[in-house]
Motif scaffolding. Structure first.
Motif, PDB file in Angstrom:
ATOM      1  N   THR A 128       4.748  -2.852  22.795  1.00  0.00           N
ATOM      2  CA  THR A 128       4.004  -1.633  22.290  1.00  0.00           C
ATOM      3  C   THR A 128       2.595  -1.891  21.755  1.00  0.00           C
ATOM      4  OG1 THR A 128       4.508  -1.931  19.814  1.00  0.00           O
ATOM      5  CG2 THR A 128       6.276  -0.830  21.263  1.00  0.00           C
ATOM      6  N   ARG A 129       1.810  -0.826  21.664  1.00  0.00           N
ATOM      7  CA  ARG A 129       0.412  -1.072  21.310  1.00  0.00           C
ATOM      8  C   ARG A 129       0.228  -1.577  20.081  1.00  0.00           C
ATOM      9  NH1 ARG A 129      -4.315  -1.738  23.472  1.00  0.00           N
ATOM     10  NH2 ARG A 129      -3.443  -0.426  25.117  1.00  0.00           N
ATOM     11  N   GLU A 130       1.241  -1.437  18.935  1.00  0.00           N
ATOM     12  CA  GLU A 130       1.391  -2.032  17.619  1.00  0.00           C
ATOM     13  C   GLU A 130       1.648  -3.676  17.948  1.00  0.00           C
ATOM     14  OE1 GLU A 130       2.853   0.597  18.489  1.00  0.00           O
ATOM     15  OE2 GLU A 130       1.651   2.061  17.343  1.00  0.00           O
ATOM     16  N   ASP A 131       2.370  -3.834  18.869  1.00  0.00           N
ATOM     17  CA  ASP A 131       2.762  -5.477  19.162  1.00  0.00           C
ATOM     18  C   ASP A 131       1.525  -6.251  19.662  1.00  0.00           C
ATOM     19  OD1 ASP A 131       5.443  -5.261  18.600  1.00  0.00           O
ATOM     20  OD2 ASP A 131       6.002  -4.760  20.735  1.00  0.00           O
TER      21      ASP A 131
END
Length: 263
Positions: free
Chosen positions: A8-11
């Motif tokens: 994900t973008r958070e990862d």
């Protein structure tokens, strides 16, 4: 489906912040190494080297062109080469713009090669280059700075390159070397009697001093293409060997076709 890690973008942001810390540490280490490089003792150059340039015969002092600092790129172009080394040519493709900026910051940049001037001028014209390029065919400059070697040194296994004695090598079976040699118009042994590098000099109090030299992977930083490739998704991607050519020897890229639109 890609085989590479996805997330994900958070990862991505968490991993990017970890990388940022590593990049900042590398930058600080690079700054420290630069200070160590600049602290090296200067060695006075006592030999009267002679060069041939497009402006005529020149001494080492003349290559400074009125500046107090001189950077020399030891360009692999032997007397029997029909073209410049493609690796050195890729590096030199980045010189055209920066040599003007350096000259306006008290630093002269020039290439130096063993080949006679007429070969250098012809190849320079072919490549569309404007930076200074001097022939050292009339002096021992290349040999003294360990970027050119004799057949006798090659036969005797007496080549000192990158500050160490090289083991004796038979380059004839090395496909990497053979490919570069073929592009340069010479054989593998002849090709490897020339080596890449860069040297730095300073003029002070009417004397010239040698301050620094670097060879082999030590010149990675001036391959202008590598900082870009190191940031590309697949990195240098050189598992299959050399991929570069003289820039006028690539096949034309396919034309960019507009995407189809059904609206």
């Amino acid at each position: 489906m890609t085989a590479h890690l996805t997330g994900t973008r958070e990862d991505w942001l968490k991993a990017r912040l970890d990388l940022l810390a590593a990049e900042k540490a590398l930058t600080r280490q690079s700054d420290a190494v630069a200070r160590q490089r600049q602290a090296l003792p200067w060695v006075k150059v006592d030999k009267a080297y002679r060069f041939v340039t497009e402006a005529g015969p020149a001494k080492l002092e003349d290559l400074f062109a009125g500046r107090s600092q001189l950077l020399v790129y030891h360009f692999m172009f032997g007397a029997d080469f029909s073209a410049g080394c493609p690796s050195c040519s890729l590096i030199a493709d980045g010189f055209n713009g920066i040599h003007v900026h350096l000259a306006n910051h008290d630093v002269a940049l020039t290439a130096v090669s063993l080949a006679p001037l007429d070969k250098l001028v012809a190849f320079k014209r072919r490549m569309g280059w404007s930076f200074p390029w001097a022939s050292s065919a009339t002096s021992s400059f290349n040999f003294d700075f360990n970027t050119s070697f004799t057949e006798e040194q090659e036969r005797q296994g007496a080549i000192d390159y990158n500050f160490r004695r090289e083991p004796q090598m038979d380059w004839s079976g090395n496909g990497f070397v053979a490919g570069l040699a073929a592009q340069s118009g010479t054989d593998p042994a002849g090709y490897m009697r020339e080596r890449p590098g860069m040297s730095a000099f300073v003029m002070e109090g009417g004397a010239v001093y040698h301050t620094y030299s670097s060879y082999g992977r030590g010149v990675d930083a001036i391959w202008s293409v590598y900082p870009w490739l190191d940031r590309a998704p697949k990195g240098r991607n050189e598992s299959e060997g050399i991929w570069w050519r003289h820039r006028d020897a690539y096949e034309a890229p396919p034309a960019i076709m507009p995407s189809s639109c059904c609206c």
